[in-house]
Design an enzyme around this catalytic site. Structure first.
Site, PDB file in Angstrom:
ATOM      1  N   HIS A  78      -5.802  -0.243  -5.954  1.00 52.88           N
ATOM      2  CA  HIS A  78      -5.225  -0.183  -4.603  1.00 52.88           C
ATOM      3  C   HIS A  78      -4.431  -1.472  -4.372  1.00 52.88           C
ATOM      4  O   HIS A  78      -4.836  -2.549  -4.820  1.00 52.88           O
ATOM      5  CB  HIS A  78      -6.338  -0.034  -3.561  1.00 52.88           C
ATOM      6  CG  HIS A  78      -5.802   0.289  -2.207  1.00 52.88           C
ATOM      7  ND1 HIS A  78      -5.262  -0.670  -1.378  1.00 52.88           N
ATOM      8  CD2 HIS A  78      -5.690   1.469  -1.542  1.00 52.88           C
ATOM      9  CE1 HIS A  78      -4.854  -0.093  -0.253  1.00 52.88           C
ATOM     10  NE2 HIS A  78      -5.097   1.207  -0.328  1.00 52.88           N
ATOM     11  N   SER A 131       0.482   5.591   5.508  1.00 54.20           N
ATOM     12  CA  SER A 131       0.654   6.061   6.887  1.00 54.20           C
ATOM     13  C   SER A 131       0.830   7.574   7.001  1.00 54.20           C
ATOM     14  O   SER A 131       1.615   8.061   7.813  1.00 54.20           O
ATOM     15  CB  SER A 131       1.818   5.319   7.566  1.00 54.20           C
ATOM     16  OG  SER A 131       1.554   3.925   7.586  1.00 54.20           O
ATOM     17  N   GLU A 139      -4.211  -3.376  -1.960  1.00 52.93           N
ATOM     18  CA  GLU A 139      -4.979  -4.462  -1.335  1.00 52.93           C
ATOM     19  C   GLU A 139      -5.814  -5.200  -2.381  1.00 52.93           C
ATOM     20  O   GLU A 139      -6.032  -6.408  -2.283  1.00 52.93           O
ATOM     21  CB  GLU A 139      -5.848  -3.899  -0.196  1.00 52.93           C
ATOM     22  CG  GLU A 139      -4.979  -3.546   1.007  1.00 52.93           C
ATOM     23  CD  GLU A 139      -5.506  -2.430   1.899  1.00 52.93           C
ATOM     24  OE1 GLU A 139      -6.696  -2.091   1.804  1.00 52.93           O
ATOM     25  OE2 GLU A 139      -4.700  -1.894   2.682  1.00 52.93           O
ATOM     26  N   GLU A 157       1.637   4.781  -3.669  1.00 51.15           N
ATOM     27  CA  GLU A 157       1.456   4.169  -2.360  1.00 51.15           C
ATOM     28  C   GLU A 157       2.424   3.004  -2.201  1.00 51.15           C
ATOM     29  O   GLU A 157       2.111   1.876  -2.620  1.00 51.15           O
ATOM     30  CB  GLU A 157       0.020   3.646  -2.218  1.00 51.15           C
ATOM     31  CG  GLU A 157      -1.036   4.724  -2.293  1.00 51.15           C
ATOM     32  CD  GLU A 157      -2.239   4.371  -1.440  1.00 51.15           C
ATOM     33  OE1 GLU A 157      -2.580   5.168  -0.573  1.00 51.15           O
ATOM     34  OE2 GLU A 157      -2.812   3.280  -1.619  1.00 51.15           O
ATOM     35  N   LYS A 162     -11.630   2.044   3.562  1.00 54.97           N
ATOM     36  CA  LYS A 162     -11.493   0.582   3.476  1.00 54.97           C
ATOM     37  C   LYS A 162     -12.785  -0.074   3.993  1.00 54.97           C
ATOM     38  O   LYS A 162     -13.858   0.505   3.849  1.00 54.97           O
ATOM     39  CB  LYS A 162     -10.259   0.092   4.231  1.00 54.97           C
ATOM     40  CG  LYS A 162      -9.000   0.870   3.850  1.00 54.97           C
ATOM     41  CD  LYS A 162      -7.758   0.175   4.275  1.00 54.97           C
ATOM     42  CE  LYS A 162      -6.580   1.116   4.116  1.00 54.97           C
ATOM     43  NZ  LYS A 162      -5.301   0.429   4.084  1.00 54.97           N
ATOM     44  N   GLY A 199      -0.693   1.179   6.101  1.00 50.09           N
ATOM     45  CA  GLY A 199      -1.245   0.587   7.322  1.00 50.09           C
ATOM     46  C   GLY A 199      -0.176   0.036   8.255  1.00 50.09           C
ATOM     47  O   GLY A 199      -0.484  -0.683   9.199  1.00 50.09           O
ATOM     48  N   ASN A 203      -9.586   6.952   2.384  1.00 54.13           N
ATOM     49  CA  ASN A 203      -9.979   5.603   1.961  1.00 54.13           C
ATOM     50  C   ASN A 203     -10.408   4.869   3.227  1.00 54.13           C
ATOM     51  O   ASN A 203      -9.563   4.458   4.019  1.00 54.13           O
ATOM     52  CB  ASN A 203      -8.779   4.905   1.302  1.00 54.13           C
ATOM     53  CG  ASN A 203      -9.055   3.439   1.014  1.00 54.13           C
ATOM     54  OD1 ASN A 203     -10.211   3.005   1.038  1.00 54.13           O
ATOM     55  ND2 ASN A 203      -8.007   2.675   0.747  1.00 54.13           N
TER      56      ASN A 203
HETATM   57  C1  PEP Z   1      -4.492   3.405   1.952  1.00 54.46           C
HETATM   58  O1  PEP Z   1      -5.268   2.540   2.321  1.00 54.46           O
HETATM   59  O2  PEP Z   1      -4.555   3.817   0.781  1.00 54.46           O
HETATM   60  C2  PEP Z   1      -3.514   3.923   2.901  1.00 54.46           C
HETATM   61  C3  PEP Z   1      -2.626   4.786   2.486  1.00 54.46           C
HETATM   62  O3  PEP Z   1      -3.611   3.473   4.200  1.00 54.46           O
HETATM   63  P1  PEP Z   1      -2.842   4.064   5.482  1.00 54.46           P
HETATM   64  O4  PEP Z   1      -2.940   5.569   5.421  1.00 54.46           O
HETATM   65  O5  PEP Z   1      -3.565   3.493   6.640  1.00 54.46           O
HETATM   66  O6  PEP Z   1      -1.415   3.612   5.392  1.00 54.46           O
END
Ligand code: PEP
Length: 252
Positions: free
Chosen positions: A96, A213, A98, A168, A11, A174, A9
């Site tokens: 997601h 992460s 976000e 998630e 972003k 992040g 992803n």
């Molecule tokens: C994501 O944006 O779905 C995500 C898991 O980000 P990160 O791996 O940076 O935590």
């Protein structure tokens, strides 16, 4: 055998030049993962055309990070599922955290986006997960149950035969804080059991990704857990060597 997947992803990162270098490295570095495993990148809308032309003759799939719940019309700034089809997208991420938190998308809206994606033949990657506050209040399962039920109520449990779920935990996205393999497995098992209570076959075949992460250094131990079928990768998907290593980790 369940399908395994690593999806990046991106972003709101990248530009034509950086993307080109990243994609060249991925095309060269990601080996054939076999029939039951694949990898994909979910990129910002403006780059879909260039990503399509770079990846169309490779095993790497691509998709978008969001999709409108509407088919067409006066929805300024929105992008429909059929538009994504014009660029041969395989996936569209929906829900997601976000999008849920920064753009106010409710579970009902997420479910409508999921339906819109499926109706156009895209595979939705449905994200679910709890905040730290919700985990500390011991309502993780309730939160995830509500997020999943919105979708199964609107689209039916059978729709999950053509979808991917990504667990998630918001506190791990992040932040550099990864759920331990055991913490992640516990929720993945809960998700699969919840679906199994409606349809055991759908649950057994459902690809459930972990996101939060994931790095080259922890991917293998997460992917080794019984109910973890791969990952949704944010930050590390922008670093070619890391993403390649994470993709390789779903082979074992
Ligand atoms: C994501 O944006 O779905 C995500 C898991 O980000 P990160 O791996 O940076 O935590």
């Amino acid at each position: 055998m369940r399908k395994r997947l690593v999806a990046g992803n991106w972003k709101m990162h990248g530009n034509l030049q950086e993307n080109s270098a990243l994609l060249n490295a991925l095309v060269t570095g990601i080996p054939v993962l076999g029939n039951d495993a694949s990898c994909a990148v979910c990129v910002p809308y403006p780059y879909l055309a260039s990503v399509q032309s770079k990846l169309q003759d490779t095993d790497i799939k691509w998709g978008a990070q969001n999709v409108s719940q509407y088919e067409k019309g006066a929805y300024t700034g929105e992008v429909s599922a059929s538009m994504l089809n014009d660029f041969n997208c395989t996936y569209a991420i929906v829900g997601h955290s976000e999008r849920r938190m920064l753009f106010g998308e409710s579970s009902q809206v997420v479910a409508e986006k999921y339906v819109a994606a499926q109706q156009a033949g895209l595979v939705p990657i449905l994200c679910v997960g709890e905040t730290l506050e919700q985990r500390d209040s011991d309502i993780t399962e309730q939160v995830i149950d509500e997020q999943l039920k919105a979708v199964t109520t609107l689209a039916g449990v059978n729709s999950l035969a053509k979808a991917v779920v990504a667990y998630e935990p918001v506190w791990a996205i992040g932040t550099g804080k990864t759920a331990t393999p055991q913490q992640a497995q516990e929720i993945h098992h809960f998700i699969r059991q919840g679906i199994a209570s409606q349809d055991a076959e759908i649950a057994a075949g459902l690809t459930v990704l972990y996101g939060g992460s994931v790095k080259a250094s922890n991917a293998a131990e997460l992917f080794a857990m019984a109910d973890i079928d791969g990952g949704l990768i944010g930050g590390a998907s922008l670093i070619a060597d890391d993403f390649i290593a994470i993709c390789k980790a779903i082979r074992s």
